[in-house]
Design an enzyme around this catalytic site. Sequence first.
Site, mmCIF file in Angstrom:
data_model
loop_
_atom_site.group_PDB
_atom_site.id
_atom_site.type_symbol
_atom_site.label_atom_id
_atom_site.label_comp_id
_atom_site.label_asym_id
_atom_site.label_seq_id
_atom_site.Cartn_x
_atom_site.Cartn_y
_atom_site.Cartn_z
ATOM 1 N N THR A 116 0.824 -1.217 0.000
ATOM 2 C CA THR A 116 0.000 0.000 0.000
ATOM 3 C C THR A 116 0.854 1.261 0.000
ATOM 4 O O THR A 116 0.540 2.229 -0.703
ATOM 5 C CB THR A 116 -0.962 0.003 1.204
ATOM 6 N N CYS A 117 1.928 1.260 0.751
ATOM 7 C CA CYS A 117 2.810 2.442 0.768
ATOM 8 C C CYS A 117 3.458 2.652 -0.597
ATOM 9 O O CYS A 117 3.656 3.790 -1.025
ATOM 10 C CB CYS A 117 3.878 2.298 1.839
ATOM 11 N N SER A 118 3.770 1.575 -1.269
ATOM 12 C CA SER A 118 4.433 1.663 -2.575
ATOM 13 C C SER A 118 3.469 1.969 -3.714
ATOM 14 O O SER A 118 3.858 2.581 -4.703
ATOM 15 C CB SER A 118 5.168 0.353 -2.881
#
Length: 86
Positions: free
Chosen positions: A8-10
């Site tokens: 999700t962060c990426s």
Amino acid sequence: LPGAFTPTCSSTHLPGYEKAYEEIKACGVDDVYCLSVNDAFVMRQWGLHQGLPEEKTSTANPLNPGNFQKVKLLPDGACLFTRGMG
């Protein structure tokens, strides 16, 4: 952020902040930082992997610019800041 290289962060968090950087700055924000409990080496490689343009020179710190042009990545490898925030 939960962690560098996490799905999700990426796919959402960092790309979203990078895309909205100018809009965020236009609201009067001085700069945009993403902090994660990762070491500096992982954070740098994550930024490079994400295609963030590097800050090669810096008038604020000409000997060691060491970050990216828009969103800056901050490592908290020992989790000191994160724990200190409660």
